[in-house]
Design a protein around this motif. Structure first.
Motif, PDB file in Angstrom:
ATOM      1  N   MET A   1      60.683 -34.260 -14.377  1.00 21.71           N
ATOM      2  CA  MET A   1      60.905 -35.684 -14.141  1.00 21.71           C
ATOM      3  C   MET A   1      59.587 -36.436 -14.252  1.00 21.71           C
ATOM      4  O   MET A   1      58.529 -35.925 -13.905  1.00 21.71           O
ATOM      5  CB  MET A   1      61.508 -35.873 -12.737  1.00 21.71           C
ATOM      6  N   LEU A   2      59.665 -37.689 -14.735  1.00 17.23           N
ATOM      7  CA  LEU A   2      58.519 -38.567 -14.869  1.00 17.23           C
ATOM      8  C   LEU A   2      58.746 -39.797 -14.017  1.00 17.23           C
ATOM      9  O   LEU A   2      59.781 -40.474 -14.149  1.00 17.23           O
ATOM     10  CB  LEU A   2      58.309 -38.963 -16.339  1.00 17.23           C
ATOM     11  N   ASP A   3      57.795 -40.057 -13.118  1.00 16.47           N
ATOM     12  CA  ASP A   3      57.901 -41.208 -12.209  1.00 16.47           C
ATOM     13  C   ASP A   3      56.699 -42.098 -12.449  1.00 16.47           C
ATOM     14  O   ASP A   3      55.553 -41.639 -12.401  1.00 16.47           O
ATOM     15  CB  ASP A   3      57.930 -40.711 -10.757  1.00 16.47           C
ATOM     16  N   ASP A   4      56.936 -43.393 -12.719  1.00 14.97           N
ATOM     17  CA  ASP A   4      55.830 -44.284 -13.055  1.00 14.97           C
ATOM     18  C   ASP A   4      56.234 -45.711 -12.713  1.00 14.97           C
ATOM     19  O   ASP A   4      57.423 -46.039 -12.589  1.00 14.97           O
ATOM     20  CB  ASP A   4      55.500 -44.166 -14.543  1.00 14.97           C
ATOM     21  N   VAL A   5      55.221 -46.532 -12.552  1.00 12.08           N
ATOM     22  CA  VAL A   5      55.423 -47.963 -12.354  1.00 12.08           C
ATOM     23  C   VAL A   5      54.845 -48.668 -13.572  1.00 12.08           C
ATOM     24  O   VAL A   5      53.672 -48.499 -13.893  1.00 12.08           O
ATOM     25  CB  VAL A   5      54.759 -48.467 -11.056  1.00 12.08           C
ATOM     26  N   GLU A   6      55.681 -49.488 -14.245  1.00 12.74           N
ATOM     27  CA  GLU A   6      55.266 -50.128 -15.479  1.00 12.74           C
ATOM     28  C   GLU A   6      55.415 -51.640 -15.360  1.00 12.74           C
ATOM     29  O   GLU A   6      56.206 -52.158 -14.568  1.00 12.74           O
ATOM     30  CB  GLU A   6      56.106 -49.625 -16.656  1.00 12.74           C
ATOM     31  N   GLY A   7      54.644 -52.323 -16.190  1.00 14.44           N
ATOM     32  CA  GLY A   7      54.775 -53.766 -16.284  1.00 14.44           C
ATOM     33  C   GLY A   7      55.828 -54.143 -17.325  1.00 14.44           C
ATOM     34  O   GLY A   7      56.013 -53.457 -18.331  1.00 14.44           O
ATOM     35  N   PHE A   8      56.535 -55.239 -17.053  1.00 13.85           N
ATOM     36  CA  PHE A   8      57.595 -55.680 -17.966  1.00 13.85           C
ATOM     37  C   PHE A   8      57.595 -57.203 -18.015  1.00 13.85           C
ATOM     38  O   PHE A   8      57.527 -57.886 -16.982  1.00 13.85           O
ATOM     39  CB  PHE A   8      58.966 -55.163 -17.495  1.00 13.85           C
ATOM     40  N   ARG A   9      57.641 -57.698 -19.246  1.00 10.54           N
ATOM     41  CA  ARG A   9      57.691 -59.162 -19.436  1.00 10.54           C
ATOM     42  C   ARG A   9      59.121 -59.554 -19.813  1.00 10.54           C
ATOM     43  O   ARG A   9      59.656 -59.101 -20.817  1.00 10.54           O
ATOM     44  CB  ARG A   9      56.714 -59.576 -20.521  1.00 10.54           C
ATOM     45  N   LYS A  10      59.694 -60.379 -18.968  1.00 12.13           N
ATOM     46  CA  LYS A  10      61.062 -60.846 -19.220  1.00 12.13           C
ATOM     47  C   LYS A  10      61.062 -61.842 -20.371  1.00 12.13           C
ATOM     48  O   LYS A  10      60.001 -62.381 -20.745  1.00 12.13           O
ATOM     49  CB  LYS A  10      61.613 -61.476 -17.948  1.00 12.13           C
TER      50      LYS A  10
END
Length: 791
Positions: free
Chosen positions: A228-237
Motif C-alpha cells: 500500500m502507498l499512503d501519501d498527501v498530495e496537492g490538488f488544484r480544483k
C-alpha cells in the motif's frame, strides 16, 4: 478343478476296453486289467502326467512280474506279445489322454481368463455409466452454481458500488494498463467530470504532465511492490483552489493473487492539515516558550548548583552576610580555615568568637575594622592580613582577606562578602624566599667575578659589586639602563641587538651557554678582553639573561708573553738546529772519508768507532729534524678542510714503497676509508709515522703484516694501523707517545719522536692517539681527528 471336456472320457474307456480284451485274450476273468484302471482314473482325475505315468509304470511292473502262463490260453512268445501290446495300448492311451487333458487345462484357463475379463469390462462399463451420470449431474449443478455466483457477483458489485458511492471519500480503480475502470460518485462530484469523461482514460489524459507522472509513479510502485502507498498530495480544483488530498493506493488482485490493477481512495484533508498546522504552530510557540522557561530555570538551577559547587570546591573561604550582619553563606573552606562555622552573635563579638588579632598576634582586631564589617558598610578592602588563633586553631594562622559590598540590581546595599585564605605557609615561603634571595645576593655581591643580568629589552636588572669595580659603573647608576650602552663597544652593539632579537623570536642562541672571549667597554672608554658565559632563565614575566664576566687582561698579557717566548724559543731552536747540522754533517762526512781512505790502516775496532760516529751524527740529524717537525705541528696545524683518508694512505704507501719492497711486507687496506676534517699535510705525516713503525718493529724472521681500517667512535673519526709485530707492553702504552720514549731496544732505527708527533697531530685536531693489543699478536695504533671530523 481343471476344465475336462466330456467327450474325452468315453473315447478313453473304449480304447482301454480294447486293450484289455487283447491283453486278456478276451478272457474277462483276468484280474490284471483291473490294475490299469487306477492309473487311467488317477491321470484323468489329477491332470498330472508325471503322477499318472508313475502309476502306469507301477501297474505294468505288477502285471509283467505277476503274469503266469497258466493264466492265458496263448503260451510263450505269443502271450508276451499280447501282453506287450496291451501295455503299449494302455501307455498310449495314458499319453494321449494326458496330452489332451493338458491342452484342455490350458484352454480352460484361457476361457476362465476371458470370463474374468468380460466380468471386469462389465464392471468398468457400469462405473463409467455411473461416473457419466454423476458428471452430468455435476455439470447441471455447476451451471446452476455459476448462475447463482454471477447473480451474487452482480449483487456484490451493486452493493460495492452502493457502499462506495455513499462513502465520505472518493474511490477509483485502474487496470494494469493504468486506465480508469471505476470512479465513485464522490470523485465525480469532487472533480467536476462525468464518468464517461474518466473511464477508459489514463492520468495523462486527465491531468497535467508533471501531476500525471507523479500519479503514474505511485501506481507503478504499488504494482511492482504489492504494498500500500499512503501519501498527501496537492490538488488544484477547476476553480483554481489549492486543496490537500490524502491518497491511499492498494493493489487489486485476481483469484490467482496476481496484481491486475490499483485501487485509489482519496479524501480532502485540507481543513485537517490547516488545523494541524495551526495546532503545530501553537504547539511550537508553546514549546518555545516552555523551552525558554525551562532554560531559564535550568540556568538558575545550574548557576545555583555551580555556585554551590564552587563554594564547596574552592580552597578559599567565602562568607556572605546581609546588611544586619546575619551570615547567609559560610562555605566548607571557611569553616576549615577558621575552625568554626557561622554564629548568630553581633558583629562586635566576632573578634572574640573567632580569635582575630592584628599581625603582632597580640592585639585583638577591632570589630569595626574587620573586612566583612567594612564590606557591609559599602567599602572595598583588599589583601588585609589578620592573625587567627582560637581553640580549634591553637597553632595560629595568618589570613589574607579581601572584601566587597553586595548590591542588588537597583544598587541598594544588601550586605557584604569576604574571601580569605590561609597564607601561613605562603608567608613562611615568602620569608624563606626573601632570605634565599638575600643569601644569593650576598653570594653574587661577594663573587670574585662580575655578575650581570638583563631582561628581554636588554635593560640591566642585576649588577654586583665586582661588576661595579670591573666596569667602573655603580649599581644604582646602571640598573634599568641598556647593557649595550654601558659595557659593549660601539662596533659590537648591532650584533648584540640582533642576537637578542633572534633568540626571542626563534629560541635559538648559538652563543648562549658557551665560554666566550669578547671585548668589553670600561666607563673611562678603554676596551679590555673578558671571558663570559651567558645563560637564559625563563621567568613568569619573560626571559632573563645572566652572565658571569671574568677580566682576562692579565691572562691575555701572559699568553702574549708566552707566545713571544715560544716564538723566541722556536727561532732559537731553528737557528740552533740549523747551526748544529753544519758540524754534524762535517763530522759525518769526514768520518766517512777517514773510514774510506784509511780503512786498511785501521783495525776492526777503529772502523767500528768510525761507524758509530757516522750513525750517531745521522741519528742526531734525524732527531733535530723530528724536533723541528714537532714544533711546526704545534704552530701550523689548521684542520680547515675535508680530506679523503684513502688518498692520504695511498700517498704514504707510494712514499714507503721501497721499504715495503725490501721488507717483503704485506700491507692491506680492508675497507673504504672515511673523510677527515684535518690538515692534509700533518695528517699524512702522522699516518706515515704509524705505517713506518709497523714496517720497522717486527718479529725477527717474519715479514711485516700491516692492515689499515677506518675508525668511528666517541673519540672521533680516524684510522687504525694494525701490525703483527712484537707488541707493546701495557706499562709502555702511554709512555711510547712521549718525546724520546721507546719500548724496544735502541738497536732499531728511530729517534723516539715519531709517536710523539702522531699524538701532537691528533690533539691539535681535537682527537686522540693510543695503542691497544691486537687479537692474535701485534698492536693496533688508532689516531682520530676529533668529533668535528666529517663522515
Amino acid at each position: 478343478m481343471p476344465f475336462r471336456p466330456t467327450w474325452m472320457l468315453p473315447l478313453a474307456l473304449v480304447w482301454l476296453m480294447a486293450a484289455l480284451a487283447i491283453d486278456l485274450n478276451v478272457d474277462w476273468r483276468g484280474g490284471e486289467a483291473l490294475w490299469y484302471l487306477p492309473a487311467v482314473w488317477f491321470g484323468f482325475r489329477s491332470g498330472s502326467r508325471r503322477m499318472a505315468l508313475l502309476v502306469a509304470v507301477w501297474t505294468t511292473m505288477v502285471i509283467v512280474l505277476g503274469a503266469g502262463p497258466w493264466r492265458h490260453p496263448f503260451p510263450g512268445t505269443i502271450e508276451w506279445l499280447l501282453r506287450g501290446f496291451g501295455c503299449a495300448a494302455v501307455w498310449g492311451t495314458l499319453w494321449l489322454g494326458m496330452g489332451r487333458l493338458r491342452l484342455h487345462d490350458e484352454l480352460g484357463r484361457t476361457l476362465e481368463s476371458l470370463e474374468r475379463l468380460q466380468s471386469e469390462n462389465e464392471l468398468l462399463r457400469r462405473q463409467v455409466q455411473s461416473s457419466s451420470s454423476e458428471l452430468t449431474a455435476s455439470l447441471l449443478s455447476s451451471a446452476a452454481q455459476k448462475e447463482a455466483a454471477e447473480q451474487a457477483l452482480r449483487d456484490s458489485e451493486a452493493l460495492y458500488h452502493s457502499l462506495v458511492d455513499h462513502l465520505p471519500l472518493s474511490v477509483l480503480r485502474k487496470n494494469a494498463g493504468f486506465e480508469y475502470t471505476f470512479v465513485s460518485r464522490r470523485f465525480v462530484e469532487f472533480s467536476g467530470k462525468q464518468p464517461a469523461e474518466i473511464l477508459g482514460k489514463t492520468d495523462f489524459d486527465l491531468f497535467p504532465v508533471d501531476l500525471a507522472k507523479k500519479y503514474r509513479e505511485g501506481d507503478e510502485q504499488v504494482i511492482a511492490t504489492g504494498r500500500m502507498l499512503d501519501d498527501v498530495e496537492g490538488f488544484r480544483k477547476p476553480d483554481g483552489e489549492e486543496r490537500c488530498i490524502q491518497v491511499l493506493k492498494t493493489p487489486i488482485r485476481d483469484a490467482q493473487q496476481r496484481i491486475v490493477g490499483t485501487q485509489v481512495m482519496l479524501w480532502d484533508v485540507t481543513d485537517r492539515e490547516r488545523a494541524e498546522a495551526a495546532l503545530e504552530k501553537s504547539a511550537h510557540e508553546l514549546e518555545v516558550r516552555n523551552a525558554a522557561l525551562r532554560k531559564s530555570e535550568d540556568d538558575i538551577r545550574r548557576q545555583s548548583d555551580l555556585l554551590e559547587l564552587i563554594l564547596r570546591s574552592i580552597a578559599d573561604g567565602v562568607v556572605v552576610a546581609d546588611e544586619e550582619g546575619r551570615f547567609l553563606v559560610w562555605n566548607p573552606a571557611a569553616e576549615r580555615i577558621i575552625g568554626l562555622g557561622a554564629t548568630d552573635k553581633p558583629t562586635e563579638s566576632w573578634p572574640n568568637v573567632y580569635g582575630l588579632y592584628s599581625s603582632d598576634k597580640i592585639t585583638p582586631y577591632p570589630a569595626a575594622d574587620l573586612p566583612l564589617t567594612r564590606a557591609i558598610r559599602g567599602e572595598v578592602v583588599a589583601d588585609v592580613e589578620i592573625y587567627l588563633r582560637n581553640d580549634h586553631r591553637p597553632q595560629g594562622a595568618y589570613l589574607s582577606v579581601t572584601g566587597a559590598p553586595l548590591r542588588d540590581g537597583s544598587g541598594i546595599l544588601r550586605g557584604g562578602v569576604v574571601v580569605f585564605r590561609d597564607v601561613t605557609r605562603q608567608r613562611a615561603a615568602d620569608e624563606a624566599l626573601r632570605q634565599s634571595e638575600e643569601r644569593a645576593r650576598q653570594i653574587v655581591d661577594t663573587a670574585y667575578d662580575p655578575f650581570v643580568a638583563i631582561d628581554e629589552a636588554g635593560q640591566i636588572i642585576d649588577w654586583n659589586s665586582q661588576a661595579a669595580i670591573t666596569f667602573g659603573w655603580p649599581r644604582q647608576e646602571v640598573l634599568g639602563t641598556s647593557l649595550a650602552d654601558r659595557i659593549i663597544p660601539p662596533a659590537q652593539r648591532d650584533a648584540h641587538d640582533r642576537g637578542l632579537r633572534t633568540f626571542l623570536e626563534t629560541g635559538v642562541g648559538p652563543l648562549l651557554n658557551q665560554r666566550l672571549e669578547v671585548t668589553a667597554l670600561h666607563r673611562d672608554g678603554r676596551e679590555f678582553p673578558v671571558e663570559l658565559t651567558i645563560w637564559p632563565l625563563k621567568t613568569s614575566v619573560g626571559f632573563q639573561f645572566q652572565a658571569f664576566v671574568h677580566d682576562i687582561t692579565d691572562r691575555k698579557r701572559a699568553e702574549e708573553e708566552i707566545r713571544s717566548k715560544n716564538q723566541d724559543l722556536e727561532t732559537l731552536l731553528y737557528v740552533t738546529s740549523h747551526d748544529l747540522r753544519e758540524p754534524l754533517r762535517a763530522i759525518e762526512n769526514f768520518s766517512r772519508l777517514v773510514r774510506d781512505r784509511y780503512a786498511d790502516k785501521l783495525d776492526e775496532k777503529g772502523q767500528d768507532f768510525l761507524d758509530r760516529v757516522v750513525n750517531g751524527a745521522q741519528r742526531l740529524d734525524r732527531l733535530l729534524d723530528d724536533v723541528l717537525t714537532l714544533s711546526r705541528v704545534q704552530r701550523t696545524t689548521q684542520p680547515e678542510s675535508d680530506v679523503d683518508a684513502g688518498e692520504i694512505v695511498d700517498d704514504v704507501l707510494r712514499q714507503l714503497e721501497p721499504r715495503i719492497r725490501d721488507t717483503q711486507a704485506q700491507v692491506r687496506v680492508l675497507e673504504t676509508l672515511p673523510h677527515l676534517r684535518a690538515d692534509r699535510r700533518w695528517a699524512t705525516q702522522a699516518v706515515q709515522n704509524l705505517i713506518s713503525n709497523a714496517l720497522k718493529y717486527t718479529r725477527e724472521g717474519f715479514p711485516p703484516e700491516v692492515e689499515i681500517t677506518g675508525y668511528d667512535g666517541p673519540e672521533g673519526v680516524g684510522l687504525i694501523v694494525a701490525d703483527r709485530g712484537m707488541g707493546v707492553p701495557e706499562a709502555y702504552s702511554e709512555r711510547i707517545f712521549g718525546l724520546f720514549q721507546r719500548a724496544v731496544s735502541r738497536n732499531i732505527e728511530g729517534t723516539g719522536a715519531g709517536l710523539a708527533i702522531v699524538r701532537r697531530v691528533a690533539e691539535r685536531h681535537g682527537g686522540r692517539a693510543w695503542v691497544r693489543p691486537r687479537d692474535g699478536g701485534g698492536s693496533e695504533f688508532i689516531i682520530t681527528f676529533g668529533p668535528g671530523a666529517a663522515a
